[in-house]
Design an enzyme around this catalytic site. Structure first.
Site, PDB file in Angstrom:
ATOM      1  N   LYS A  39       0.890  -1.230  -0.051  1.00 51.39           N
ATOM      2  CA  LYS A  39      -0.027  -0.089   0.024  1.00 51.39           C
ATOM      3  C   LYS A  39       0.971   1.248  -0.024  1.00 51.39           C
ATOM      4  O   LYS A  39       2.082   1.096   0.143  1.00 51.39           O
ATOM      5  CB  LYS A  39      -0.931   0.140   1.343  1.00 51.39           C
ATOM      6  CG  LYS A  39      -0.428   0.141   2.541  1.00 51.39           C
ATOM      7  CD  LYS A  39      -1.282  -0.517   3.636  1.00 51.39           C
ATOM      8  CE  LYS A  39      -0.541  -0.412   5.056  1.00 51.39           C
ATOM      9  NZ  LYS A  39      -1.269  -0.912   6.256  1.00 51.39           N
ATOM     10  N   TYR A 268      18.036  29.389   8.846  1.00 52.18           N
ATOM     11  CA  TYR A 268      16.808  30.024   9.346  1.00 52.18           C
ATOM     12  C   TYR A 268      16.994  30.200  10.771  1.00 52.18           C
ATOM     13  O   TYR A 268      17.215  29.092  11.422  1.00 52.18           O
ATOM     14  CB  TYR A 268      15.637  29.323   8.787  1.00 52.18           C
ATOM     15  CG  TYR A 268      15.181  29.935   7.344  1.00 52.18           C
ATOM     16  CD1 TYR A 268      15.213  30.835   6.695  1.00 52.18           C
ATOM     17  CD2 TYR A 268      15.012  28.472   6.523  1.00 52.18           C
ATOM     18  CE1 TYR A 268      14.685  31.002   5.444  1.00 52.18           C
ATOM     19  CE2 TYR A 268      14.795  28.728   5.233  1.00 52.18           C
ATOM     20  CZ  TYR A 268      14.692  30.031   4.675  1.00 52.18           C
ATOM     21  OH  TYR A 268      14.296  29.993   3.475  1.00 52.18           O
TER      22      TYR A 268
HETATM   23  C1  LIG Z   1      -0.679  -1.899   6.465  1.00 53.26           C
HETATM   24  C2  LIG Z   1      -1.125  -3.253   6.854  1.00 53.26           C
HETATM   25  C3  LIG Z   1      -0.592  -4.417   7.031  1.00 53.26           C
HETATM   26  C4  LIG Z   1       1.092  -4.389   6.749  1.00 53.26           C
HETATM   27  O1  LIG Z   1       1.596  -3.883   8.044  1.00 53.26           O
HETATM   28  P1  LIG Z   1       3.069  -4.033   8.485  1.00 53.26           P
HETATM   29  O2  LIG Z   1       3.295  -3.788   9.856  1.00 53.26           O
HETATM   30  O3  LIG Z   1       3.724  -2.950   7.549  1.00 53.26           O
HETATM   31  O4  LIG Z   1       3.524  -5.403   8.191  1.00 53.26           O
HETATM   32  C5  LIG Z   1      -0.994  -5.737   7.133  1.00 53.26           C
HETATM   33  N1  LIG Z   1      -2.531  -5.690   7.254  1.00 53.26           N
HETATM   34  C6  LIG Z   1      -3.256  -4.597   7.087  1.00 53.26           C
HETATM   35  C7  LIG Z   1      -4.643  -4.805   7.311  1.00 53.26           C
HETATM   36  C8  LIG Z   1      -2.763  -3.313   6.935  1.00 53.26           C
HETATM   37  O5  LIG Z   1      -3.466  -2.383   7.018  1.00 53.26           O
END
Ligand SMILES: *Cc1c(COP(=O)(O)O)cnc(C)c1O
Length: 375
Positions: A39, A268
C-alpha cells in the site's frame, strides 16, 4: 552520468528484499504464505517495480489499500492475487472486476449494498472480521449477519481476515488483548466452518503479529515493513530477531562547503551557532523530499565518506546543512547517505527521532526523489 543522481534520490536494493523474504519464511509455519503489503506505493518505494520483482522470486499474493493502487499493479503487469484493504465505493466496483482485484468486504451493510448492484459477475472478496480494533470489519460474533455475508450470491468469498492492534507491545494488557483477538478470530472461523461455510483463506497477522505470534498457522501473513528490512520503531516489542537487510537508501549531494567562525550562525532562525570554527556543507535535500523538518536541532546524523556528520540548523525545503568539520577531503558533488543500514541512520531510528514510525517516514519520502532500483 545519470540525471537521477544529480540531486537527491532513493536507491532500492531488491536483492535485500529477497533476503528479507527468505528470513521471514524461516519463522512462519510451512503452510503459511507471505502476502506482500504494497500500500501507499509500497511504503513509498514504488509498488510496480517491487511487485514485479516479487513475482520473479515467487510471490503471487499482494495487498494494497486502494482501488487505484490495485489498478496500478495490474497496469504494471503484476500477476497473482491483489487484495484491496479499503472500501471501494459501489459505483467503482466494475473496475474491481475489470482488473481482477479482490475486494475487502468491510461490513454487513456493504455486502447488502453490493448485492443490490447489477454487476456482470460475482465479486471476488475477502470478508473482514472486527476482533476488537473497531476500525473495519463485521463483528466477530455477529453470526447471523456473517452467515448472510458468506451466503450472499453476488460474492465469491476467497478469504477471511482480521487485524491485530497491539501485537507490537510487550505490555501485559496489550498481550492479553492480542490473545483475546486471536481467540475471537479462532472462534469465529471455527463456528462458520461448523456451519458448513467456506471461509476461504485465512489471515490475521501483519509484521509484528508475525514476529510475536509466529506459531499461528493461518494461510497468509500480511507483511509490509519487514519486507523492506525495517522495523516500525526501534523499541517496539519483537520476540523474534530476524536478520533483516534494509533495502532503501536515501542519498543526496553536497552542493557547497564553507567555513564559519566561532559564534557565527547557520540557516533560518539562526538555530545553529558554531562553538568553534566549523566546516559546514549544504546538501541537496530538504523537507519537501520527506526528510522531516522536525529533525532540526535533534542531532540527526548522515553518512559522509563513511563517517557520521551532524545535521545542523533548521532543515529547509530543498536543502539542509551538515557539520563536516571533522571529516577530511569532502568536496562539492560528494554523496551523503541520509537513510541507510548503519544504526544511527536506519529509517526506524530517524522515524523515532522524528516522533513517528518507519512506515510514515518512508511513505512520505517525496515524489521529487527518483527511485533507482538495483538487483
Ligand atoms: C498495513 C497493513 C499491513 C502491513 O503492516 P506491516 O506492519 O507493515 O507489516 C497488514 N495488514 C493490514 C490490514 C494493513 O493495513
Amino acid at each position: 552520468m545519470q540525471l537521477e543522481t544529480s540531486r537527491a534520490w532513493i536507491e532500492i536494493h531488491l536483492k535485500n528484499m529477497e533476503h528479507n523474504l527468505r528470513e521471514i519464511e524461516k519463522i512462519i509455519p510451512q503452510k503459511t504464505k507471505i502476502m506482500a503489503v504494497l500500500k501507499a506505493d509500497a511504503y513509498g518505494l514504488g509498488a510496480g517495480k517491487i511487485a514485479q520483482y516479487l513475482n520473479k522470486i515467487g510471490i503471487f499474493d499482494f495487498a494494497v489499500a486502494t482501488l487505484e493502487e490495485g489498478i496500478l499493479l495490474r497496469k504494471e503487469k503484476v500477476e497473482g492475487n491483489i487484495l484491496l484493504f479499503s472500501y471501494t465505493p459501489l459505483d467503482f466496483l466494475p473496475l474491481v472486476l475489470e482488473y481482477d482485484l479482490i475486494q475487502t468486504i468491510t461490513d454487513f451493510s456493504y455486502a447488502e449494498e453490493i448485492a443490490k448492484q447489477n454487476l456482470p459477475k460475482k465479486l471476488k472478496c475477502h470478508i473482514k472480521i472486527d476482533t476488537g480494533m473497531n476500525r473495519s470489519g463485521e463483528k466477530y460474533n455477529a453470526f447471523s449477519t456473517l452467515t448472510k455475508m458468506y451466503r450472499n450470491e453476488k460474492l465469491e468469498v476467497l478469504g477471511t481476515y482480521s487485524h491485530l492492534c497491539t501485537a507490537d507491545s510487550k505490555k501485559k494488557k496489550d498481550k492479553e488483548f492480542t490473545e483475546l483477538q486471536i481467540s475471537r478470530f479462532h472462534h469465529c472461523i471455527k463456528t462458520l466452518k461448523e456451519e458448513g461455510i467456506n471461509i476461504g483463506k485465512t489471515h490475521l497477522q501483519s509484521s509484528y503479529g508475525t514476529l510475536n505470534y509466529q506459531e499461528l498457522d493461518y494461510d497468509y501473513v500480511r507483511i509490509g515493513v519487514l519486507l523492506f528490512g525495517l522495523h516500525s520503531a526501534p523499541n517496539f516489542y519483537k520476540r523474534t530477531n530476524l536478520d533483516l537487510k534494509p533495502m532503501c537508501f536515501l542519498k543526496a549531494r553536497i552542493t557547497s562547503i564553507k567555513i564559519v567562525k566561532k559564534e557565527e550562525t547557520v540557516g533560518y532562525g539562526r538555530m545553529f551557532k558554531a562553538k568553534r570554527e566549523s566546516k559546514i556543507a549544504s546538501i541537496s535535500i530538504g523537507y519537501a523530499d520527506g526528510y522531516p523538518r522536525n529533525l532540526s536541532g535533534k542531532d540527526a546524523l548522515v553518512l559522509v565518506h563513511g563517517k557520521f556528520a551532524k545535521v545542523i540548523g533548521k532543515i529547509c525545503m530543498d536543502q539542509m546543512m551538515i557539520d563536516i568539520t571533522d571529516i577530511a577531503h569532502v568536496k562539492v558533488g560528494d554523496i551523503v547517505t541520509l537513510i541507510g543500514e548503519e544504526q544511527p541512520i536506519k529509517a526506524e531510528k530517524l522515524a523515532e527521532l522524528s516522533q513517528t514510525i518507519t512506515p510514515e517516514l518512508l511513505s512520505r519520502l517525496g515524489k521529487r526523489l527518483p527511485r533507482i532500483y538495483k538487483e
